[in-house]
Scaffold this active site. Structure first.
Site, PDB file in Angstrom:
ATOM      1  N   GLU A  63      80.710  58.746  52.235  1.00  0.00           N
ATOM      2  CA  GLU A  63      79.473  59.231  52.870  1.00  0.00           C
ATOM      3  C   GLU A  63      78.662  58.056  53.414  1.00  0.00           C
ATOM      4  O   GLU A  63      78.155  58.104  54.531  1.00  0.00           O
ATOM      5  CB  GLU A  63      78.608  60.014  51.868  1.00  0.00           C
TER       6      GLU A  63
ATOM      7  N   GLU B 231      78.086  68.411  49.856  1.00  0.00           N
ATOM      8  CA  GLU B 231      76.941  69.312  49.947  1.00  0.00           C
ATOM      9  C   GLU B 231      75.714  68.738  49.269  1.00  0.00           C
ATOM     10  O   GLU B 231      74.616  68.781  49.805  1.00  0.00           O
ATOM     11  CB  GLU B 231      77.266  70.654  49.285  1.00  0.00           C
TER      12      GLU B 231
ATOM     13  N   GLU C  29      77.021  77.046  61.673  1.00  0.00           N
ATOM     14  CA  GLU C  29      77.087  75.587  61.710  1.00  0.00           C
ATOM     15  C   GLU C  29      77.940  75.103  62.877  1.00  0.00           C
ATOM     16  O   GLU C  29      77.598  74.137  63.555  1.00  0.00           O
ATOM     17  CB  GLU C  29      77.639  75.041  60.392  1.00  0.00           C
TER      18      GLU C  29
ATOM     19  N   ASP D  37      81.406  64.111  63.102  1.00  0.00           N
ATOM     20  CA  ASP D  37      81.135  65.073  62.033  1.00  0.00           C
ATOM     21  C   ASP D  37      81.767  66.432  62.287  1.00  0.00           C
ATOM     22  O   ASP D  37      82.099  67.165  61.362  1.00  0.00           O
ATOM     23  CB  ASP D  37      79.624  65.217  61.807  1.00  0.00           C
TER      24      ASP D  37
HETATM   25  C1  LIG Z   1      80.096  63.223  56.517  1.00  0.00           C
HETATM   26  C2  LIG Z   1      79.463  64.487  56.096  1.00  0.00           C
HETATM   27  N1  LIG Z   1      79.257  64.715  54.804  1.00  0.00           N
HETATM   28  C3  LIG Z   1      78.704  65.850  54.413  1.00  0.00           C
HETATM   29  C4  LIG Z   1      78.337  66.788  55.326  1.00  0.00           C
HETATM   30  C5  LIG Z   1      77.686  68.020  54.881  1.00  0.00           C
HETATM   31  N2  LIG Z   1      78.379  69.210  55.162  1.00  0.00           N
HETATM   32  C6  LIG Z   1      79.542  69.330  55.761  1.00  0.00           C
HETATM   33  S1  LIG Z   1      80.069  70.873  55.924  1.00  0.00           S
HETATM   34  C7  LIG Z   1      78.748  71.414  55.160  1.00  0.00           C
HETATM   35  C8  LIG Z   1      78.595  72.825  54.904  1.00  0.00           C
HETATM   36  C9  LIG Z   1      77.602  73.529  55.688  1.00  0.00           C
HETATM   37  O1  LIG Z   1      76.486  72.870  56.035  1.00  0.00           O
HETATM   38  C10 LIG Z   1      77.920  70.376  54.815  1.00  0.00           C
HETATM   39  C11 LIG Z   1      76.638  70.485  54.122  1.00  0.00           C
HETATM   40  C12 LIG Z   1      78.574  66.533  56.657  1.00  0.00           C
HETATM   41  N3  LIG Z   1      78.246  67.415  57.606  1.00  0.00           N
HETATM   42  N4  LIG Z   1      79.132  65.390  57.024  1.00  0.00           N
END
Ligand SMILES: Cc1ncc(C[n+]2csc(CCO)c2C)c(N)n1
Length: 211
Positions: free
Chosen positions: A203, A138, A84, A46
């Site tokens: 996802e 998101e 993050e 991730d």
């Molecule tokens: C596979 C995958 N899909 C979605 C996200 C969610 N996401 C990624 S960056 C971000 C912005 C700040 O939290 C968010 C919500 C993830 N992490 N991994």
């Protein structure tokens, strides 16, 4: 069914959307029972997602059509690059994941797929395509995080992965992304739908790939 474009896309993405939101990884996260090796593998993958995600956000900043939107994307990019990113580094430390482990772990197919779709959406310079992918990345995470039962798990590695995705600021950002997709998506519905549906499948595959 409402006539909001974002709701139409989300309905079209079923059953994959719900399968992702109710995935085994998510239910184990709620109870803090994700195996440490599974969690480490997920977070290594991730963190690579986050890198391409910033490319996509940069494209959103470049292509959106209002100053208000540019400010919101800019602020969000700051949060992702700061808070993050340091969550990942603290979690790697806690789980004993070394730089070498990170470097030597190959990308799974869905990680590569996500990197490609985020770059592809960024390169279209179509704000609607970019919004479609952002709404999935998101909105789908918000959808499972907001359903997490309380109390949250004890380990910060599990608990913060939930709170990062259901804070009030995050909820507001997700609402903003939906409103933007409802406004801009209908101008190029086929492109928006194509990116949205492919992102939802990825996802689900991303979660599947950690088991
Ligand atoms: C596979 C995958 N899909 C979605 C996200 C969610 N996401 C990624 S960056 C971000 C912005 C700040 O939290 C968010 C919500 C993830 N992490 N991994």
């Amino acid at each position: 069914m409402t006539d909001h474009f974002s709701d139409t896309l989300r309905a079209a993405s079923e059953p994959n959307w719900t399968r992702a939101v109710e995935h085994r990884f998510v239910s184990e996260l709620y109870t803090g029972s994700v195996n440490d090796r599974v969690m480490a593998f997920y977070l290594i993958q991730d963190h690579r997602f986050l890198d391409s995600f910033l490319t996509l956000l940069g494209a959103a900043i470049a292509t959106c059509d209002t100053f208000d939107a540019r400010l919101r994307f800019g602020q969000f990019a700051g949060m992702v690059s700061g808070e993050e990113n340091t969550y990942f580094l603290r979690a790697f430390d806690h789980l004993g994941v070394t730089d070498k482990d990170r470097a030597e772990t190959p990308d799974t197919a869905p990680t590569t797929g996500f990197q490609s779709i985020m770059r592809e959406a960024a390169e279209t310079r179509s704000y609607a395509a970019i919004l479609a992918v952002l709404n999935v990345a998101e909105g789908l995470y918000y959808d499972w995080a907001m359903r997490a039962p309380k109390p949250l798990p004890e380990s910060f590695v599990h608990a913060e992965w939930i709170t990062l995705h259901d804070s009030p600021a995050f909820a507001q950002f997700v609402a903003f992304l939906r409103a933007e997709l409802d406004r801009v998506g209908p101008t190029t519905p086929d492109i928006a739908r194509d990116f949205f549906l492919r992102a939802v499948s990825l996802e689900l595959e991303f979660f599947d790939a950690v088991y």
